[in-house]
Write a protein that holds these residues in place. Sequence first.
Motif, PDB file in Angstrom:
ATOM      1  N   ALA A 250       1.933   4.397  -9.616  1.00 27.38           N
ATOM      2  CA  ALA A 250       1.210   4.096  -8.380  1.00 27.38           C
ATOM      3  C   ALA A 250       1.868   4.760  -7.180  1.00 27.38           C
ATOM      4  O   ALA A 250       1.185   5.264  -6.276  1.00 27.38           O
ATOM      5  N   THR A 251       3.199   4.793  -7.166  1.00 27.91           N
ATOM      6  CA  THR A 251       3.914   5.282  -5.986  1.00 27.91           C
ATOM      7  C   THR A 251       4.224   6.780  -6.036  1.00 27.91           C
ATOM      8  O   THR A 251       4.795   7.312  -5.071  1.00 27.91           O
ATOM      9  N   THR A 252       3.871   7.442  -7.138  1.00 28.70           N
ATOM     10  CA  THR A 252       4.052   8.895  -7.215  1.00 28.70           C
ATOM     11  C   THR A 252       2.691   9.577  -7.323  1.00 28.70           C
ATOM     12  O   THR A 252       2.106   9.985  -6.325  1.00 28.70           O
ATOM     13  N   PHE A 311      15.281   3.272  -3.703  1.00 24.55           N
ATOM     14  CA  PHE A 311      15.190   4.424  -2.802  1.00 24.55           C
ATOM     15  C   PHE A 311      13.727   4.784  -2.523  1.00 24.55           C
ATOM     16  O   PHE A 311      13.360   5.127  -1.396  1.00 24.55           O
ATOM     17  N   ARG A 312      12.892   4.708  -3.538  1.00 25.26           N
ATOM     18  CA  ARG A 312      11.483   5.052  -3.364  1.00 25.26           C
ATOM     19  C   ARG A 312      10.799   4.087  -2.390  1.00 25.26           C
ATOM     20  O   ARG A 312      10.001   4.496  -1.549  1.00 25.26           O
ATOM     21  N   GLY A 313      11.093   2.807  -2.522  1.00 22.97           N
ATOM     22  CA  GLY A 313      10.501   1.821  -1.630  1.00 22.97           C
ATOM     23  C   GLY A 313      10.859   2.066  -0.171  1.00 22.97           C
ATOM     24  O   GLY A 313      10.008   1.948   0.719  1.00 22.97           O
ATOM     25  N   TYR A 395      -1.427   1.041   5.460  1.00 24.04           N
ATOM     26  CA  TYR A 395      -1.286  -0.125   4.577  1.00 24.04           C
ATOM     27  C   TYR A 395      -1.068   0.290   3.122  1.00 24.04           C
ATOM     28  O   TYR A 395      -0.437  -0.443   2.348  1.00 24.04           O
ATOM     29  N   ALA A 396      -1.563   1.441   2.733  1.00 20.40           N
ATOM     30  CA  ALA A 396      -1.324   1.931   1.373  1.00 20.40           C
ATOM     31  C   ALA A 396       0.154   2.256   1.181  1.00 20.40           C
ATOM     32  O   ALA A 396       0.751   1.912   0.150  1.00 20.40           O
ATOM     33  N   TRP A 397       0.775   2.919   2.175  1.00 22.76           N
ATOM     34  CA  TRP A 397       2.200   3.252   2.060  1.00 22.76           C
ATOM     35  C   TRP A 397       3.045   1.988   2.032  1.00 22.76           C
ATOM     36  O   TRP A 397       3.987   1.874   1.223  1.00 22.76           O
ATOM     37  N   GLY A 400       2.809   0.226  -1.293  1.00 23.69           N
ATOM     38  CA  GLY A 400       3.631   0.899  -2.284  1.00 23.69           C
ATOM     39  C   GLY A 400       5.099   0.517  -2.169  1.00 23.69           C
ATOM     40  O   GLY A 400       5.785   0.324  -3.184  1.00 23.69           O
ATOM     41  N   ALA A 401       5.594   0.384  -0.942  1.00 25.47           N
ATOM     42  CA  ALA A 401       6.989  -0.022  -0.741  1.00 25.47           C
ATOM     43  C   ALA A 401       7.237  -1.417  -1.306  1.00 25.47           C
ATOM     44  O   ALA A 401       8.274  -1.676  -1.930  1.00 25.47           O
ATOM     45  N   ALA A 402       6.277  -2.320  -1.107  1.00 26.40           N
ATOM     46  CA  ALA A 402       6.438  -3.695  -1.576  1.00 26.40           C
ATOM     47  C   ALA A 402       6.514  -3.775  -3.103  1.00 26.40           C
ATOM     48  O   ALA A 402       7.354  -4.491  -3.664  1.00 26.40           O
ATOM     49  N   ILE A 403       5.659  -3.038  -3.787  1.00 22.76           N
ATOM     50  CA  ILE A 403       5.661  -3.140  -5.254  1.00 22.76           C
ATOM     51  C   ILE A 403       6.870  -2.442  -5.870  1.00 22.76           C
ATOM     52  O   ILE A 403       7.233  -2.738  -7.016  1.00 22.76           O
ATOM     53  N   CYS A 404       7.523  -1.549  -5.123  1.00 19.74           N
ATOM     54  CA  CYS A 404       8.757  -0.948  -5.635  1.00 19.74           C
ATOM     55  C   CYS A 404       9.845  -2.010  -5.826  1.00 19.74           C
ATOM     56  O   CYS A 404      10.683  -1.895  -6.732  1.00 19.74           O
ATOM     57  N   VAL A 405       9.838  -3.038  -4.980  1.00 18.77           N
ATOM     58  CA  VAL A 405      10.795  -4.134  -5.129  1.00 18.77           C
ATOM     59  C   VAL A 405      10.563  -4.844  -6.464  1.00 18.77           C
ATOM     60  O   VAL A 405      11.508  -5.185  -7.186  1.00 18.77           O
TER      61      VAL A 405
END
Length: 437
Positions: A250-252, A311-313, A395-397, A400-405
């Motif tokens: 999702a984040t890449t 780091f990605r988040g 909000y999409a970015w 993505g940061a939240a689900i990286c956690v």
Amino acid sequence: MPLRSSRRPRVHPAWWVAAVAFLALLGAAGFRAAPGALMVPLHDEFGWSMSVMSLAVSLNLVLFGLVAPFAAALMDRFGMRQVISVALVLVALGAGGSVLMTASWQLLVFWGLLIGSGTGAMALVLAATIANRWFVKRRGLVMGILTAGSATGQLIILPPVAALADTVGWRPASLLIAGAALIAVPLVRLVIRDYPEQRGVVPYGADPESYVAPARAVGGAVARAIEGLRFAARHRAFWALAIAFAICGATTNGLIGIHFIPSAHDHGMAATTAAGLLAVVGIFDIAGTIASGWLTDRFDPRKLLVGYYAFRGVGLLMLPWLLSDRVHPSMILFVVIYGLDWVATVPPTAALCREIFGERGTIVFGWVFASHQIGAAAAAFGAGVIRDAFGAYTYAWWGGAAICVIAAVLSILVSRTRKDARGVTEDQRLAQAARSE
């Protein structure tokens, strides 16, 4: 009986097979990512919304993942050369046929069905298959190098595709993709072999005096893929790896790979400049993924995954403030960090699949990779809807940061294998029980 070679080649054939597999993975990643560079010109010519185009890309991503476990089983049944060759032809048909599009639903056929299925058959299960069959030593490093082919695909293919689409038109750009896919077929047929003994050697790093070729897989490809999923689904570790890898996708591929260029365009940046930044991501991903493979051979893969997702988040959290109409130092820093982290998650995830699931590891990794692409598809479509609803991708970015956690937490919770008094792991015991059923 032990397999021996009458002469020792100067360069082990495993490295030549890995080199051609690298090129196939390079092409698969570049072909799959190319629609991200064509969304703006298609919108300008046909007026198709980002939501409609994102739906086609989502189908592409889903098939890219769902085909993977079946492709792994098909490679066992029919051979890697046959599967890769057919996959390249499907990509050529999808890219070449897309120049005839007149309606948005046709995106689902060309971008979604054909390119998604073709690139899915050359997905990272190919890398895992090569590493497991042809290498005993340096498996993590080889997995990192082959995974870096995905990044190099963006590096080589996206900039000329974007430039052609901007200066000449998106149709010549699509034909370039089709031609590149067809050119790769003869090389695959010439070099790729399924097993080292077909070249008269043992796997790289194996002892020729004691090595015995493993038993070949039997049974239908579909049945083996489904059986692998049934077996893996009984393990909590599988679900932790699958959900975390879905967040990786999702984040890449889903967010940055598809929507970075349109989002940068919203801020006034030229599409060719944004494509160039994605190419820089590819440059640093080569270094990051190879380094990740090297680290995977030496450190706990779970701890590596925690660091990568963290780091990605942070990068996604900061992205809304970094985008502008010009390239500035903070954006370069984001590109470097995100590039180093892009698919660095693959070597430790593949290593955990191999460690936990043994001989089923490649097919199980195929299913884990399928979750990666399902996550990518959901993010690709969701981000397009967010853009149409709010007029921006902010909000999409942040999502993505939240689900990286979540991914970081799941990674550290993956159970490590434990051996009993006989030296048999719990997962090996379950595998033996499944074979006796």
